[in-house]
Scaffold this motif. Structure first.
Motif, PDB file in Angstrom:
ATOM      1  N   MET A   1     -23.888   7.841  10.665  1.00 62.35           N
ATOM      2  CA  MET A   1     -22.476   7.495  10.602  1.00 62.35           C
ATOM      3  C   MET A   1     -22.322   5.988  10.504  1.00 62.35           C
ATOM      4  O   MET A   1     -23.071   5.229  11.104  1.00 62.35           O
ATOM      5  CB  MET A   1     -21.740   8.003  11.856  1.00 62.35           C
ATOM      6  CG  MET A   1     -21.720   9.504  12.008  1.00 62.35           C
ATOM      7  SD  MET A   1     -20.923  10.032  13.545  1.00 62.35           S
ATOM      8  CE  MET A   1     -19.237   9.599  13.227  1.00 62.35           C
ATOM      9  N   THR A   2     -21.324   5.565   9.726  1.00 64.41           N
ATOM     10  CA  THR A   2     -21.011   4.144   9.658  1.00 64.41           C
ATOM     11  C   THR A   2     -20.289   3.738  10.944  1.00 64.41           C
ATOM     12  O   THR A   2     -19.794   4.588  11.696  1.00 64.41           O
ATOM     13  CB  THR A   2     -20.103   3.845   8.464  1.00 64.41           C
ATOM     14  OG1 THR A   2     -18.844   4.501   8.666  1.00 64.41           O
ATOM     15  CG2 THR A   2     -20.729   4.343   7.156  1.00 64.41           C
ATOM     16  N   MET A   3     -20.191   2.422  11.181  1.00 63.61           N
ATOM     17  CA  MET A   3     -19.473   1.966  12.366  1.00 63.61           C
ATOM     18  C   MET A   3     -18.023   2.418  12.318  1.00 63.61           C
ATOM     19  O   MET A   3     -17.440   2.813  13.347  1.00 63.61           O
ATOM     20  CB  MET A   3     -19.559   0.446  12.491  1.00 63.61           C
ATOM     21  CG  MET A   3     -18.834  -0.084  13.741  1.00 63.61           C
ATOM     22  SD  MET A   3     -18.982  -1.852  13.997  1.00 63.61           S
ATOM     23  CE  MET A   3     -20.693  -1.978  14.512  1.00 63.61           C
ATOM     24  N   GLY A   4     -17.427   2.383  11.143  1.00 63.01           N
ATOM     25  CA  GLY A   4     -16.039   2.830  11.015  1.00 63.01           C
ATOM     26  C   GLY A   4     -15.870   4.288  11.406  1.00 63.01           C
ATOM     27  O   GLY A   4     -14.904   4.661  12.083  1.00 63.01           O
ATOM     28  N   GLN A   5     -16.805   5.127  10.969  1.00 57.37           N
ATOM     29  CA  GLN A   5     -16.747   6.550  11.323  1.00 57.37           C
ATOM     30  C   GLN A   5     -16.929   6.754  12.827  1.00 57.37           C
ATOM     31  O   GLN A   5     -16.284   7.610  13.433  1.00 57.37           O
ATOM     32  CB  GLN A   5     -17.814   7.313  10.541  1.00 57.37           C
ATOM     33  CG  GLN A   5     -17.543   7.390   9.044  1.00 57.37           C
ATOM     34  CD  GLN A   5     -18.713   7.967   8.268  1.00 57.37           C
ATOM     35  OE1 GLN A   5     -19.884   7.766   8.639  1.00 57.37           O
ATOM     36  NE2 GLN A   5     -18.421   8.686   7.198  1.00 57.37           N
ATOM     37  N   ILE A   6     -17.818   5.936  13.408  1.00 51.75           N
ATOM     38  CA  ILE A   6     -18.049   6.030  14.862  1.00 51.75           C
ATOM     39  C   ILE A   6     -16.793   5.618  15.623  1.00 51.75           C
ATOM     40  O   ILE A   6     -16.394   6.277  16.595  1.00 51.75           O
ATOM     41  CB  ILE A   6     -19.249   5.156  15.269  1.00 51.75           C
ATOM     42  CG1 ILE A   6     -20.544   5.736  14.693  1.00 51.75           C
ATOM     43  CG2 ILE A   6     -19.345   5.041  16.796  1.00 51.75           C
ATOM     44  CD1 ILE A   6     -21.752   4.830  14.850  1.00 51.75           C
ATOM     45  N   ILE A   7     -16.149   4.535  15.185  1.00 49.18           N
ATOM     46  CA  ILE A   7     -14.918   4.072  15.839  1.00 49.18           C
ATOM     47  C   ILE A   7     -13.841   5.154  15.752  1.00 49.18           C
ATOM     48  O   ILE A   7     -13.160   5.464  16.745  1.00 49.18           O
ATOM     49  CB  ILE A   7     -14.421   2.762  15.200  1.00 49.18           C
ATOM     50  CG1 ILE A   7     -15.398   1.624  15.519  1.00 49.18           C
ATOM     51  CG2 ILE A   7     -13.007   2.419  15.675  1.00 49.18           C
ATOM     52  CD1 ILE A   7     -15.112   0.336  14.764  1.00 49.18           C
ATOM     53  N   LYS A   8     -13.694   5.758  14.585  1.00 52.69           N
ATOM     54  CA  LYS A   8     -12.692   6.810  14.415  1.00 52.69           C
ATOM     55  C   LYS A   8     -12.977   8.007  15.313  1.00 52.69           C
ATOM     56  O   LYS A   8     -12.076   8.566  15.945  1.00 52.69           O
ATOM     57  CB  LYS A   8     -12.660   7.244  12.945  1.00 52.69           C
ATOM     58  CG  LYS A   8     -11.570   8.265  12.633  1.00 52.69           C
ATOM     59  CD  LYS A   8     -11.529   8.567  11.135  1.00 52.69           C
ATOM     60  CE  LYS A   8     -10.404   9.541  10.802  1.00 52.69           C
ATOM     61  NZ  LYS A   8     -10.340   9.815   9.349  1.00 52.69           N
ATOM     62  N   LYS A   9     -14.261   8.399  15.383  1.00 48.75           N
ATOM     63  CA  LYS A   9     -14.644   9.537  16.220  1.00 48.75           C
ATOM     64  C   LYS A   9     -14.361   9.244  17.693  1.00 48.75           C
ATOM     65  O   LYS A   9     -13.769  10.080  18.400  1.00 48.75           O
ATOM     66  CB  LYS A   9     -16.136   9.823  16.023  1.00 48.75           C
ATOM     67  CG  LYS A   9     -16.709  10.922  16.912  1.00 48.75           C
ATOM     68  CD  LYS A   9     -18.157  11.177  16.548  1.00 48.75           C
ATOM     69  CE  LYS A   9     -18.776  12.247  17.453  1.00 48.75           C
ATOM     70  NZ  LYS A   9     -18.946  11.780  18.833  1.00 48.75           N
ATOM     71  N   LEU A  10     -14.755   8.073  18.174  1.00 50.57           N
ATOM     72  CA  LEU A  10     -14.536   7.717  19.572  1.00 50.57           C
ATOM     73  C   LEU A  10     -13.045   7.613  19.898  1.00 50.57           C
ATOM     74  O   LEU A  10     -12.598   8.023  20.977  1.00 50.57           O
ATOM     75  CB  LEU A  10     -15.232   6.393  19.889  1.00 50.57           C
ATOM     76  CG  LEU A  10     -16.763   6.417  19.870  1.00 50.57           C
ATOM     77  CD1 LEU A  10     -17.314   5.003  19.993  1.00 50.57           C
ATOM     78  CD2 LEU A  10     -17.314   7.291  20.993  1.00 50.57           C
ATOM     79  N   ARG A  11     -12.284   7.072  18.955  1.00 46.99           N
ATOM     80  CA  ARG A  11     -10.835   6.936  19.176  1.00 46.99           C
ATOM     81  C   ARG A  11     -10.176   8.311  19.318  1.00 46.99           C
ATOM     82  O   ARG A  11      -9.366   8.533  20.237  1.00 46.99           O
ATOM     83  CB  ARG A  11     -10.199   6.162  18.010  1.00 46.99           C
ATOM     84  CG  ARG A  11      -8.677   6.047  18.131  1.00 46.99           C
ATOM     85  CD  ARG A  11      -8.078   5.246  16.993  1.00 46.99           C
ATOM     86  NE  ARG A  11      -8.303   5.855  15.687  1.00 46.99           N
ATOM     87  CZ  ARG A  11      -7.598   6.894  15.217  1.00 46.99           C
ATOM     88  NH1 ARG A  11      -6.657   7.458  15.958  1.00 46.99           N
ATOM     89  NH2 ARG A  11      -7.843   7.367  14.005  1.00 46.99           N
ATOM     90  N   LYS A  12     -10.532   9.227  18.451  1.00 48.61           N
ATOM     91  CA  LYS A  12      -9.927  10.560  18.508  1.00 48.61           C
ATOM     92  C   LYS A  12     -10.384  11.333  19.744  1.00 48.61           C
ATOM     93  O   LYS A  12      -9.603  12.088  20.329  1.00 48.61           O
ATOM     94  CB  LYS A  12     -10.259  11.344  17.242  1.00 48.61           C
ATOM     95  CG  LYS A  12      -9.530  10.816  16.011  1.00 48.61           C
ATOM     96  CD  LYS A  12      -9.672  11.737  14.816  1.00 48.61           C
ATOM     97  CE  LYS A  12      -8.769  11.305  13.678  1.00 48.61           C
ATOM     98  NZ  LYS A  12      -8.829  12.235  12.524  1.00 48.61           N
ATOM     99  N   GLU A  13     -11.646  11.156  20.139  1.00 44.28           N
ATOM    100  CA  GLU A  13     -12.145  11.818  21.341  1.00 44.28           C
ATOM    101  C   GLU A  13     -11.371  11.368  22.579  1.00 44.28           C
ATOM    102  O   GLU A  13     -11.215  12.135  23.532  1.00 44.28           O
ATOM    103  CB  GLU A  13     -13.635  11.512  21.536  1.00 44.28           C
ATOM    104  CG  GLU A  13     -14.543  12.256  20.588  1.00 44.28           C
ATOM    105  CD  GLU A  13     -16.005  11.878  20.755  1.00 44.28           C
ATOM    106  OE1 GLU A  13     -16.862  12.554  20.160  1.00 44.28           O
ATOM    107  OE2 GLU A  13     -16.284  10.894  21.478  1.00 44.28           O
ATOM    108  N   ARG A  14     -10.880  10.145  22.550  1.00 45.62           N
ATOM    109  CA  ARG A  14     -10.129   9.604  23.698  1.00 45.62           C
ATOM    110  C   ARG A  14      -8.626   9.708  23.505  1.00 45.62           C
ATOM    111  O   ARG A  14      -7.845   9.165  24.273  1.00 45.62           O
ATOM    112  CB  ARG A  14     -10.556   8.149  23.949  1.00 45.62           C
ATOM    113  CG  ARG A  14     -11.925   8.080  24.609  1.00 45.62           C
ATOM    114  CD  ARG A  14     -12.713   6.870  24.218  1.00 45.62           C
ATOM    115  NE  ARG A  14     -14.037   6.900  24.840  1.00 45.62           N
ATOM    116  CZ  ARG A  14     -15.064   7.633  24.365  1.00 45.62           C
ATOM    117  NH1 ARG A  14     -14.901   8.397  23.296  1.00 45.62           N
ATOM    118  NH2 ARG A  14     -16.235   7.612  24.975  1.00 45.62           N
ATOM    119  N   ASP A  15      -8.236  10.456  22.464  1.00 47.28           N
ATOM    120  CA  ASP A  15      -6.818  10.741  22.199  1.00 47.28           C
ATOM    121  C   ASP A  15      -5.992   9.466  22.089  1.00 47.28           C
ATOM    122  O   ASP A  15      -4.895   9.357  22.630  1.00 47.28           O
ATOM    123  CB  ASP A  15      -6.249  11.646  23.301  1.00 47.28           C
ATOM    124  CG  ASP A  15      -4.948  12.320  22.872  1.00 47.28           C
ATOM    125  OD1 ASP A  15      -4.767  12.496  21.660  1.00 47.28           O
ATOM    126  OD2 ASP A  15      -4.128  12.661  23.751  1.00 47.28           O
TER     127      ASP A  15
END
Length: 382
Positions: A1-15
């Motif tokens: 995963m790119t850093m952008g994808q990781i940031i998006k995933k973490l953001r959504k996981e934390r609502d």
């Protein structure tokens, strides 16, 4: 995963929305959008704040951290707990706890923003500080004590400033309350105790509030808070016993279900005794579940005992709702509820229970008919 994808995933996981994350980082939502779409990258100065916002290590943002971090942390905590529980009796408690705290701090170097590990560290540090407090070495270790106190405050603030999980927020506030109690700063102790916003039997927020009030010589508030703590604990006990009993029912193990369901009414009766009229509030005692279990166990007379108690209990609640505003029981002193005669709605709650098919075998008995007549009269307001 790119850093952008990781940031998006973490953001959504934390609502979190892009706007909410941007606000935490003091940047624009457009910048977050560019990161996630891959058209931009965070500046190096934003990496640590970004990791803190998500409660992860910076390695996670670069995709280098093992995905089993949680399992690794739990394994580590298990080892520390085992070490503490198996401490040799002749060992120096202070030295032993310090070794454990040092081990936890080394693990935090690997996972500096892991909330579970941070919360666990807070408990260990406070235990260590307690050992210092009652140790002969305290006078010679002032700098070391201050260092541990600072570490406790710093680690708690990582949770309080970035975490959204109430478990860890409660834990951080609890250990800060403990820390400030031991520092005789009762105002700060109360400040953090009041932030434990939900009843949590493991974090005892209400207990710390009551103690803080007591230490501040606010005795009336201390009594009121303690009364509230007891009531919340009773609510918790009642709910858990009910859930366990229902689980046994689903498995068809009615003797076990009956044991669970009957425990709380028995405890309540023991606690209140002959002073039911001095209780302005009452928890549901689930007499009907006890009656149902008795029918499944072929104990019809015992089932009718519980149905009689159900009607009597509902009458007592209605009476108390109408006339009582404050309990006189000393262990509930300070809990006040203000009711009018219209507050308690006499709804058709009992008669639908008595209509359950499980009670068909006793429906034509004179005793059951008397119970039903009493319930119908109660629901008519008689």
């Amino acid at each position: 995963m790119t850093m952008g994808q990781i940031i998006k995933k973490l953001r959504k996981e934390r609502d979190l929305t892009q706007e909410e994350l941007a606000e935490q980082l003091n940047i624009t939502a457009q910048a977050v959008s560019r990161w996630e779409s891959g058209t931009g990258m965070p500046d190096i100065s934003q990496i640590v704040p970004l990791a803190n916002a998500f409660g992860v290590s910076t390695d996670v943002l670069f995709g280098m951290q093992d995905q089993d971090a949680d399992a690794e942390v739990e394994r580590f905590i298990g080892e520390i707990e085992c070490k503490i529980c198996n401490r040799p009796e002749d060992s120096n408690r202070l030295v032993y706890y310090k070794e454990c705290c040092d081990d936890v701090q080394k693990m935090l170097e690997v996972y500096p923003n892991h909330y579970r590990l941070l919360a666990y560290s807070l408990g260990n540090i406070c235990c260590l500080l307690t050992e210092y407090k009652y140790s002969d070495e305290m006078k010679d270790k002032k700098e070391e004590i201050q260092r541990w106190e600072s570490a406790c405050i710093r680690q708690a603030n990582v949770i309080l400033n970035h975490c959204t999980d109430s478990r860890y927020l409660n834990s951080a506030n609890k250990w800060l309350a403990v820390l400030y109690r031991d520092k005789d700063n009762y105002v700060k102790m109360l400040e953090h105790a009041e932030k434990i916003t939900v009843f949590d039997p493991y974090e005892e927020g209400g207990d710390w509030q009551a103690l803080a009030y007591h230490l501040l010589d606010r005795k009336e508030e201390s009594r009121k808070q303690s009364a509230e703590n007891i009531y919340k604990a009773l609510e918790y006990l009642q709910g858990q016993l009910y859930n366990i009993g229902c689980a046994w029912e689903i498995e068809g193990k009615f003797e076990e279900a009956y044991t669970c369901h009957r425990l709380y009414p028995g405890f309540y009766d023991l606690m209140v005794g002959e002073r039911e009229d001095e209780m302005p509030f009452c928890l549901g005692l689930h007499h009907e579940r006890c009656a149902l279990a008795c029918m499944r166990l072929n104990r019809p007379d015992e089932a009718m005992d519980w149905l009689e108690k159900l009607v009597r209990h509902e009458r007592m609640i209605a009476k108390n709702y109408n006339v009582i505003t404050a309990t006189k029981l000393p262990y509930f002193y300070g809990r006040e509820l203000h009711y009018s005669k219209e507050t308690y709605p006499v709804q058709e709650r009992i008669t639908p229970i008595l209509a359950w098919k499980a009670f068909d075998p006793i429906r034509e008995t004179e005793r059951f008919k008397t119970i039903l007549a009493d319930a119908e009269a109660f629901e008519r307001g008689e």
